[in-house]
Design a protein around this motif. Structure first.
Motif, mmCIF file in Angstrom:
data_model
loop_
_atom_site.group_PDB
_atom_site.id
_atom_site.type_symbol
_atom_site.label_atom_id
_atom_site.label_comp_id
_atom_site.label_asym_id
_atom_site.label_seq_id
_atom_site.Cartn_x
_atom_site.Cartn_y
_atom_site.Cartn_z
ATOM 1 N N ILE A 417 0.840 -1.198 0.000
ATOM 2 C CA ILE A 417 0.000 0.000 0.000
ATOM 3 C C ILE A 417 0.874 1.246 0.000
ATOM 4 C CG2 ILE A 417 -1.800 1.231 1.261
ATOM 5 C CD1 ILE A 417 -2.479 -1.576 2.511
ATOM 6 N N PRO A 418 0.701 2.125 -0.986
ATOM 7 C CA PRO A 418 1.529 3.335 -1.051
ATOM 8 C C PRO A 418 1.184 4.328 0.052
ATOM 9 C CG PRO A 418 0.137 3.109 -3.026
ATOM 10 C CD PRO A 418 -0.242 2.020 -2.091
ATOM 11 N N THR A 419 2.205 4.942 0.604
ATOM 12 C CA THR A 419 2.019 5.984 1.611
ATOM 13 C C THR A 419 3.293 6.819 1.685
ATOM 14 O OG1 THR A 419 1.385 6.419 3.910
ATOM 15 C CG2 THR A 419 2.858 4.583 3.530
ATOM 16 N N TYR A 420 3.263 7.865 2.480
ATOM 17 C CA TYR A 420 4.470 8.658 2.719
ATOM 18 C C TYR A 420 5.248 8.077 3.897
ATOM 19 C CZ TYR A 420 3.374 12.606 -0.402
ATOM 20 O OH TYR A 420 3.133 13.407 -1.496
ATOM 21 N N PHE A 421 6.550 8.047 3.738
ATOM 22 C CA PHE A 421 7.448 7.664 4.825
ATOM 23 C C PHE A 421 8.361 8.846 5.135
ATOM 24 C CE2 PHE A 421 6.122 3.614 3.224
ATOM 25 C CZ PHE A 421 6.147 2.756 4.316
ATOM 26 N N VAL A 422 8.644 9.022 6.425
ATOM 27 C CA VAL A 422 9.572 10.073 6.827
ATOM 28 C C VAL A 422 10.768 9.427 7.517
ATOM 29 C CG1 VAL A 422 7.875 11.916 7.025
ATOM 30 C CG2 VAL A 422 8.291 10.435 8.991
ATOM 31 N N GLN A 423 11.936 10.015 7.303
ATOM 32 C CA GLN A 423 13.138 9.559 7.999
ATOM 33 C C GLN A 423 13.165 10.273 9.345
ATOM 34 O OE1 GLN A 423 16.883 10.336 6.010
ATOM 35 N NE2 GLN A 423 17.670 8.345 6.615
ATOM 36 N N TYR A 424 12.747 9.539 10.358
ATOM 37 C CA TYR A 424 12.493 10.117 11.673
ATOM 38 C C TYR A 424 13.359 9.417 12.708
ATOM 39 C CZ TYR A 424 9.685 11.701 15.703
ATOM 40 O OH TYR A 424 9.260 12.261 16.885
ATOM 41 N N ASN A 425 14.190 10.178 13.405
ATOM 42 C CA ASN A 425 15.115 9.594 14.395
ATOM 43 C C ASN A 425 15.948 8.463 13.806
ATOM 44 O OD1 ASN A 425 14.435 11.360 16.417
ATOM 45 N ND2 ASN A 425 12.992 9.983 17.421
ATOM 46 N N GLY A 426 16.355 8.628 12.558
ATOM 47 C CA GLY A 426 17.276 7.677 11.933
ATOM 48 C C GLY A 426 16.639 6.504 11.225
ATOM 49 N N SER A 427 15.297 6.395 11.242
ATOM 50 C CA SER A 427 14.623 5.263 10.594
ATOM 51 C C SER A 427 13.515 5.762 9.677
ATOM 52 C CB SER A 427 14.022 4.310 11.634
ATOM 53 O OG SER A 427 15.023 3.794 12.481
ATOM 54 N N TRP A 428 13.189 4.963 8.659
ATOM 55 C CA TRP A 428 12.062 5.277 7.784
ATOM 56 C C TRP A 428 10.786 4.713 8.393
ATOM 57 C CZ3 TRP A 428 12.290 8.715 4.060
ATOM 58 C CH2 TRP A 428 13.515 8.993 3.443
ATOM 59 N N VAL A 429 9.830 5.579 8.686
ATOM 60 C CA VAL A 429 8.572 5.152 9.309
ATOM 61 C C VAL A 429 7.393 5.800 8.588
ATOM 62 C CG1 VAL A 429 9.560 4.702 11.579
ATOM 63 C CG2 VAL A 429 8.775 7.002 11.029
ATOM 64 N N ASP A 430 6.278 5.093 8.590
ATOM 65 C CA ASP A 430 5.041 5.615 8.015
ATOM 66 C C ASP A 430 4.672 6.913 8.752
ATOM 67 O OD1 ASP A 430 2.390 6.115 7.242
ATOM 68 O OD2 ASP A 430 1.915 3.983 7.093
ATOM 69 N N TYR A 431 4.411 7.962 8.004
ATOM 70 C CA TYR A 431 4.128 9.263 8.632
ATOM 71 C C TYR A 431 2.928 9.186 9.570
ATOM 72 C CZ TYR A 431 -0.147 10.530 6.096
ATOM 73 O OH TYR A 431 -1.445 10.588 5.655
ATOM 74 N N GLN A 432 1.960 8.297 9.260
ATOM 75 C CA GLN A 432 0.767 8.187 10.097
ATOM 76 C C GLN A 432 1.114 7.632 11.479
ATOM 77 O OE1 GLN A 432 -2.344 9.319 8.840
ATOM 78 N NE2 GLN A 432 -2.729 9.296 11.053
ATOM 79 N N SER A 433 2.132 6.755 11.525
ATOM 80 C CA SER A 433 2.578 6.216 12.803
ATOM 81 C C SER A 433 3.178 7.315 13.678
ATOM 82 C CB SER A 433 3.619 5.105 12.584
ATOM 83 O OG SER A 433 3.049 4.031 11.892
#
Length: 440
Positions: A417-433
């Motif tokens: 499922i396509p979504t946006y990911f952000v590089q947050y605190n050194g890891s790629w995570v789903d922005y919704q999380s």
């Protein structure tokens, strides 16, 4: 709608049955962990990888993953669900005969951005730094002037007299290549074809790199695949050595561990079926070049024997000698928590050598529940994160990728499922999380 759902249900069921049948055929002759040494004289670790892995060249893995074309003051990302645009562009590369390579120039931030926005410029982007040795299709015999240099973009100016640039976002470096001869037919077709979707983007600087921000809503194809779970003993054989007669195993709390007396160890997590290979006998710190790390990382990934057709180089940390390779579907990476389609490689250094990946691999595509997903403009996502109280400094980058979910109809089917990911605190995570507070 009900008829369509029934057809989808039957198609999915047939695909699952076919997968089970094929798996059963494979199980007739399984590969088990061998504790004997009868073919040791002719079996070395490097020869145990399957033929499938050897078919993938280093140039296939270290290739650009995005194409942007500047036209009439607008930057347009080129994409197609029917055509392999990157491969078409690579066919042009193979015809290029470089006459000379200019000096590596460091530009001002403004001059560099002007170059990125130049009209009729094609920008082919890599997810992270590459070295000249990984650009052999383009620069067949890299001269001394490029030794030790790194690049993350190839710029091709398609104006009256095409010009080529090797670009580095981090330090604003540009190197101009002069061609003796070469074709641009495929590149010119890509930027003018009706079969190629052109989506407006804006390149914005984040964490020393220029990131594509979608200027408007964008529709991204959704996919579903049958997942195949490999036998862990297959990778014990390939990674630890088919001739190793001293491999032992034991069960611990949440994993099964295989080990030998030479410092090699494989741990298989029982719940997520992720596999972690480590070799503690190779723990001496090494002062290696970028090019050497990238070549060795590719070789270690090949040792798994996996089919690597859609696997691409994605991230690199030179200080820790760590590389990440991900499966790309239609120019977007799979960014799953359980390492679906992902290979993490840490080369010899402090802590030894490691290769982490999943026992699951994606096999046969099946009809997806939804054709596509509409995502908002990139800046809207960034604004939501900031408005929710997330520190902008913690978000180093943002991109579109695929998260994985087990299909509701069958546990053997994985939905991407396509979504946006952000590089947050050194890891790629789903922005919704991040918005939901699930990521600290």
């Amino acid at each position: 709608m009900k008829i369509k759902d029934n057809v989808l249900h039957y198609a999915l069921g047939i695909a699952v049955v076919l997968s089970v049948c094929l798996t059963a055929v494979l199980w007739v002759n399984p590969t088990y962990l061998q504790n004997n040494n009868k073919n040791s004289q002719s079996t070395e670790k490097k020869n145990t990888a399957s033929e499938d892995a050897s078919k993938t060249s280093i140039e296939d893995v270290y290739q650009p993953t995005s194409i942007i074309y500047n036209k009439n003051g607008q930057s347009l990302r080129q994409s197609s669900s029917k055509l392999d645009l990157i491969e078409s562009a690579r066919q042009d590369f193979k015809t290029w005969d470089i006459e000379s390579i200019g000096s590596v120039k460091k530009l001002s931030a403004k001059r560099y951005e002007d170059l990125l926005k130049r009209d009729q410029m094609v920008l082919m982007g890599f997810p992270d730094d590459v070295a000249p040795a990984q650009l052999k299709e383009l620069v067949k015999n890299p001269p001394k002037i490029l030794r030790g240099k790194k690049f993350d973009r190839i710029g091709i100016d398609l104006s009256k007299r095409p010009r080529i640039y090797l670009l580095n976002d981090r330090n604003y470096q540009a190197t101009r290549l002069v061609l003796k001869k070469g074709k641009y037919h495929n590149l010119q077709k890509i930027v003018s074809s009706n079969q190629v979707e052109q989506t407006p983007v804006e390149l914005k600087r984040m964490n020393s790199k220029y990131v594509s921000f979608y200027s408007s809503k964008v529709r991204i194809q959704q996919y579903s695949y049958l997942a195949n779970k490999d036998n862990a003993s297959t990778f014990v054989t390939r990674l630890m050595g088919a001739s190793n007669a001293s491999i032992n195993s034991r069960r611990e709390d949440q994993e099964t561990v295989y080990f030998d007396n030479s410092g090699q160890r494989i741990a298989v997590k029982n719940d997520t079926v992720e596999i972690n290979y480590s070799n503690y006998s190779r723990d001496s710190s090494k002062d290696t070049s970028v090019s050497q790390d990238l070549s060795q990382g590719f070789n270690k990934m090949q040792d798994t024997g996996r089919l690597l057709d859609d696997v691409r180089y994605d991230e690199y940390n030179h200080n820790d000698h760590q590389l990440t390779y991900r499966t790309y579907i239609n120019a977007f990476p799979i960014l799953a928590d359980n390492n679906y389609g992902t290979y993490h490689v840490k080369l010899a250094g402090a802590g030894g050598e490691r290769v982490d990946f999943s026992l699951y691999s994606l096999q046969i595509p099946v009809p997806a529940k939804k054709d596509s997903v509409e995502l908002p403009p990139t800046q809207d996502i960034m604004d939501k994160l900031v408005q929710s109280g997330i520190s902008k400094q913690k978000i180093k980058s943002i991109r579109i990728g695929y998260r994985s979910e087990v299909n509701g109809s069958s546990k053997q089917v994985i939905d991407l499922i396509p979504t946006y990911f952000v590089q947050y605190n050194g890891s790629w995570v789903d922005y919704q999380s991040v918005l939901d507070g699930k990521v600290s």
